[in-house]
Design a protein around this motif. Structure first.
Motif, PDB file in Angstrom:
ATOM      1  N   GLU A  51       0.832  -1.204   0.000  1.00  0.00           N
ATOM      2  CA  GLU A  51       0.000   0.000   0.000  1.00  0.00           C
ATOM      3  C   GLU A  51       0.867   1.255   0.000  1.00  0.00           C
ATOM      4  O   GLU A  51       2.022   1.237   0.422  1.00  0.00           O
ATOM      5  CB  GLU A  51      -0.921   0.038   1.223  1.00  0.00           C
ATOM      6  CG  GLU A  51      -2.011  -0.998   1.185  1.00  0.00           C
ATOM      7  CD  GLU A  51      -1.587  -2.287   1.880  1.00  0.00           C
ATOM      8  OE1 GLU A  51      -0.398  -2.393   2.247  1.00  0.00           O
ATOM      9  OE2 GLU A  51      -2.448  -3.171   2.056  1.00  0.00           O
ATOM     10  N   ILE A  52       0.237   2.320  -0.447  1.00  0.00           N
ATOM     11  CA  ILE A  52       0.865   3.636  -0.480  1.00  0.00           C
ATOM     12  C   ILE A  52       0.185   4.488   0.603  1.00  0.00           C
ATOM     13  O   ILE A  52      -1.043   4.575   0.669  1.00  0.00           O
ATOM     14  CB  ILE A  52       0.708   4.300  -1.855  1.00  0.00           C
ATOM     15  CG1 ILE A  52       1.337   3.428  -2.936  1.00  0.00           C
ATOM     16  CG2 ILE A  52       1.308   5.701  -1.855  1.00  0.00           C
ATOM     17  CD1 ILE A  52       2.837   3.216  -2.772  1.00  0.00           C
ATOM     18  N   ALA A  53       0.981   5.131   1.451  1.00  0.00           N
ATOM     19  CA  ALA A  53       0.439   6.038   2.470  1.00  0.00           C
ATOM     20  C   ALA A  53       0.479   7.464   1.941  1.00  0.00           C
ATOM     21  O   ALA A  53       1.418   7.847   1.243  1.00  0.00           O
ATOM     22  CB  ALA A  53       1.226   5.924   3.765  1.00  0.00           C
ATOM     23  N   PHE A  54      -0.572   8.249   2.321  1.00  0.00           N
ATOM     24  CA  PHE A  54      -0.607   9.624   1.819  1.00  0.00           C
ATOM     25  C   PHE A  54      -1.263  10.526   2.880  1.00  0.00           C
ATOM     26  O   PHE A  54      -1.949  10.064   3.802  1.00  0.00           O
ATOM     27  CB  PHE A  54      -1.397   9.708   0.503  1.00  0.00           C
ATOM     28  CG  PHE A  54      -2.871   9.431   0.678  1.00  0.00           C
ATOM     29  CD1 PHE A  54      -3.779  10.473   0.929  1.00  0.00           C
ATOM     30  CD2 PHE A  54      -3.357   8.118   0.602  1.00  0.00           C
ATOM     31  CE1 PHE A  54      -5.117  10.187   1.083  1.00  0.00           C
ATOM     32  CE2 PHE A  54      -4.689   7.862   0.760  1.00  0.00           C
ATOM     33  CZ  PHE A  54      -5.598   8.900   1.007  1.00  0.00           C
ATOM     34  N   ALA A  55      -1.050  11.838   2.680  1.00  0.00           N
ATOM     35  CA  ALA A  55      -1.708  12.863   3.515  1.00  0.00           C
ATOM     36  C   ALA A  55      -1.963  14.076   2.636  1.00  0.00           C
ATOM     37  O   ALA A  55      -1.080  14.488   1.871  1.00  0.00           O
ATOM     38  CB  ALA A  55      -0.861  13.241   4.719  1.00  0.00           C
ATOM     39  N   ILE A  56      -3.159  14.637   2.728  1.00  0.00           N
ATOM     40  CA  ILE A  56      -3.560  15.776   1.893  1.00  0.00           C
ATOM     41  C   ILE A  56      -4.186  16.840   2.805  1.00  0.00           C
ATOM     42  O   ILE A  56      -4.983  16.535   3.705  1.00  0.00           O
ATOM     43  CB  ILE A  56      -4.565  15.354   0.812  1.00  0.00           C
ATOM     44  CG1 ILE A  56      -3.934  14.305  -0.129  1.00  0.00           C
ATOM     45  CG2 ILE A  56      -5.070  16.563   0.024  1.00  0.00           C
ATOM     46  CD1 ILE A  56      -4.915  13.742  -1.143  1.00  0.00           C
ATOM     47  N   ALA A  57      -3.847  18.112   2.554  1.00  0.00           N
ATOM     48  CA  ALA A  57      -4.439  19.255   3.269  1.00  0.00           C
ATOM     49  C   ALA A  57      -5.257  20.083   2.280  1.00  0.00           C
ATOM     50  O   ALA A  57      -4.880  20.208   1.108  1.00  0.00           O
ATOM     51  CB  ALA A  57      -3.369  20.105   3.922  1.00  0.00           C
ATOM     52  N   ALA A  58      -6.349  20.663   2.762  1.00  0.00           N
ATOM     53  CA  ALA A  58      -7.219  21.490   1.899  1.00  0.00           C
ATOM     54  C   ALA A  58      -8.106  22.395   2.772  1.00  0.00           C
ATOM     55  O   ALA A  58      -8.213  22.227   3.993  1.00  0.00           O
ATOM     56  CB  ALA A  58      -8.075  20.606   1.005  1.00  0.00           C
ATOM     57  N   HIS A  59      -8.738  23.339   2.097  1.00  0.00           N
ATOM     58  CA  HIS A  59      -9.716  24.235   2.775  1.00  0.00           C
ATOM     59  C   HIS A  59     -11.075  24.038   2.117  1.00  0.00           C
ATOM     60  O   HIS A  59     -11.208  24.104   0.893  1.00  0.00           O
ATOM     61  CB  HIS A  59      -9.295  25.699   2.654  1.00  0.00           C
ATOM     62  CG  HIS A  59     -10.292  26.645   3.275  1.00  0.00           C
ATOM     63  ND1 HIS A  59     -11.296  27.241   2.551  1.00  0.00           N
ATOM     64  CD2 HIS A  59     -10.443  27.063   4.566  1.00  0.00           C
ATOM     65  CE1 HIS A  59     -12.013  28.003   3.351  1.00  0.00           C
ATOM     66  NE2 HIS A  59     -11.497  27.913   4.594  1.00  0.00           N
ATOM     67  N   TYR A  60     -12.064  23.796   2.957  1.00  0.00           N
ATOM     68  CA  TYR A  60     -13.407  23.580   2.404  1.00  0.00           C
ATOM     69  C   TYR A  60     -14.087  24.937   2.265  1.00  0.00           C
ATOM     70  O   TYR A  60     -14.343  25.646   3.245  1.00  0.00           O
ATOM     71  CB  TYR A  60     -14.226  22.657   3.312  1.00  0.00           C
ATOM     72  CG  TYR A  60     -15.592  22.340   2.753  1.00  0.00           C
ATOM     73  CD1 TYR A  60     -15.725  21.573   1.594  1.00  0.00           C
ATOM     74  CD2 TYR A  60     -16.751  22.802   3.371  1.00  0.00           C
ATOM     75  CE1 TYR A  60     -16.968  21.285   1.084  1.00  0.00           C
ATOM     76  CE2 TYR A  60     -18.004  22.513   2.867  1.00  0.00           C
ATOM     77  CZ  TYR A  60     -18.110  21.755   1.717  1.00  0.00           C
ATOM     78  OH  TYR A  60     -19.354  21.472   1.203  1.00  0.00           O
ATOM     79  N   SER A  61     -14.423  25.306   1.032  1.00  0.00           N
ATOM     80  CA  SER A  61     -14.995  26.629   0.750  1.00  0.00           C
ATOM     81  C   SER A  61     -16.507  26.656   0.896  1.00  0.00           C
ATOM     82  O   SER A  61     -17.114  27.713   1.083  1.00  0.00           O
ATOM     83  CB  SER A  61     -14.613  27.068  -0.666  1.00  0.00           C
ATOM     84  OG  SER A  61     -13.209  27.103  -0.795  1.00  0.00           O
TER      85      SER A  61
END
Length: 476
Positions: A461-471
């Motif tokens: 498996e590939i591990a990931f992390a994503i950041a964002a702003h919910y508009s």
């Protein structure tokens, strides 16, 4: 106080006028005359008769303007009344009730006064005397038209009884004989206790038969009255009979009358307290009657009855003025409004009662509904106050493929809707595909990849992390 007074003894078709003056504490008659009414004048036309009297007084030299008017007993109604013991303050109230019962039909049209009370062996007695209010008003109008000012209006025979000689006993019968009738007063205990008009027609015929007939009739009526009186104070058992003889009877006839009624007769032709020596042209007995009225006015004492200053006044009808009509109309309108308001209130109250019953019946259903409302109120903040979090989760989920090749293991959403989520995927292409969808979605901004690496040694498996702003949610 006026030093001269006019006494007027009023009859149906004539009037005796005597002017009395006070000199050194004594009373003296200075002029006297008899006035016979003109054919076209009567007491029913006071204005016309008053003018004629004014001319008569001026022609005869009368100067007094204050007067005392005496009425015949036939114009009066007298009733003897026994009253219960009590204070004088309650006397007027007691007599008002008795007068209203006695004169039921015409009580409101009468002027009432009374004499007494005096104490008798039967109790306290009052003489109640009534005169027609219309008659009193006619006499007042007549006097005003003649230029006179009445000091009192009284009963002539009662004034005679009150002017007795001080040397006489205070208990006696007074018989007042006039050319057209006879009147009787009984004096006892210091005041008059009875007043009657005797139904006797005095014969003008001088024959012995005619005189004997009406004298016998008179004696019979006197005996009936005397039989109702208490025992006489005289030691001989006889009553005193004072006779004012204006009918021209001789002394022999009067003695016979006294004998028939077992009384001691005394002929009265002049007043004990008025000097009549200065008058002429009129019978002494006639002058004495009016002189007693004038002297009573000069003494300044209240007469036995006085219909100008009655102690017991019957209610009089008053004319209804414009102001009274307006007040009455206002009261009627107020009553109508109150009735309408009462009807409206009653109808409203019925409606309120019906609704109250309906509410009582609905109480169980209302209780259940209230529970549901409370539950909804408890859950509502999740939707009404913070729906953005749910929208954010929905829009984020929409960017993930349905094949299940990528998934999140943690998600953090801050109050300013900055979020960071991490997870795993079967390959890098799945992560990059989600990253592209986030960047393309108008609901998200500031999208960036935080890391992308192998989950661990020996793992595919590939591990990931994503950041964002919910508009905000995507509008469709």
């Amino acid at each position: 106080m006026s030093r001269k007074m006019l006494g007027l003894a009023v009859a149906e078709r004539s009037m005796i006028a005597v002017e009395v003056v006070a000199v050194g504490g004594q009373y003296r008659a200075v002029r006297a005359a008899t006035f016979v009414y003109p054919d076209q004048a009567s007491l029913d036309s006071p204005a016309q008769l008053g003018k004629a009297i004014k001319q008569f007084l001026r022609a005869e030299g009368f100067s007094a303007r204050r007067c005392v008017i005496g009425l015949e007993a036939k114009w009066l109604m007298a009733r003897e009344k026994l009253i219960p013991p009590g204070s004088d303050d309650s006397l007027v109230g007691i007599l008002s009730i008795q007068a209203e019962r006695e004169f039921t039909s015409d009580y409101a049209e009468l002027v009432l006064d009374y004499v007494g009370p005096i104490d008798t062996h039967q109790g306290r007695q009052v003489l109640l005397v009534a005169a027609s209010g219309q008659h009193v008003q006619q006499l007042r109008a007549l006097a005003a038209e003649a230029g006179l000012k009445p000091a009192a209006i009284t009963a002539t025979t009662m004034a005679l009884a009150d002017s007795s000689d001080p040397a006489d006993t205070d208990d006696y019968l007074l018989l007042h004989l006039t050319p057209d009738g006879a009147e009787l007063a009984v004096r006892s205990g210091g005041s008059v206790r009875l007043l009657r008009r005797l139904s006797v027609a005095i014969a003008q015929d001088d024959s012995s038969d005619a005189a004997g007939s009406w004298m016998n009739d008179l004696a019979g009526q006197l005996r009936r009255v005397i039989s109702l009186l208490p025992d006489p104070p005289d030691a001989e058992g006889k009553r005193q009979l004072h006779v004012w003889n204006r009918a021209g009877l001789d002394e022999e006839s009067l003695d016979a009358l006294a004998e028939q009624i077992s009384a001691k007769a005394k002929l009265c032709e002049s007043s004990a307290d008025v000097d009549l020596a200065g008058v002429s042209g009129i019978a002494t007995a006639d002058a004495a009657v009016a002189a007693c009225l004038g002297a009573a006015g000069l003494r300044g004492q209240r007469l036995g009855v006085d219909f100008l200053h009655a102690k017991l006044a019957a209610p009089t009808q008053r004319a209804v003025g414009k102001r009274s009509i307006q007040i009455a109309a206002g009261l009627v309108a107020a009553v109508v409004i109150c009735i309408l308001l009462l009807l409206h209130w009653t109808r409203t109250q019925h409606e309120v009662d019906a609704l109250a019953k309906q509410i009582t019946k609905m109480a169980p259903s209302v209780s259940k509904t209230q529970d549901i409302v409370e539950r909804i109120r408890f859950a509502r903040p999740w939707h009404d106050r913070q729906p953005t979090y749910l929208d954010c989760l929905r829009d984020l989920t929409m960017t993930f493929p349905i094949e299940g090749i990528i998934w999140t293991t943690s998600l953090t959403i801050q109050e300013d809707m900055q979020m960071v989520f991490s997870g795993k995927a079967v390959n890098e292409e799945a992560v990059l595909d989600v990253l592209d969808k986030l960047k393309d979605s108008p609901a998200f901004s500031q999208v960036r990849q935080m890391y992308l690496r192998e989950a661990g040694k020996g793992q595919s498996e590939i591990a990931f992390a994503i950041a964002a702003h919910y508009s905000g949610p995507i509008t469709k």
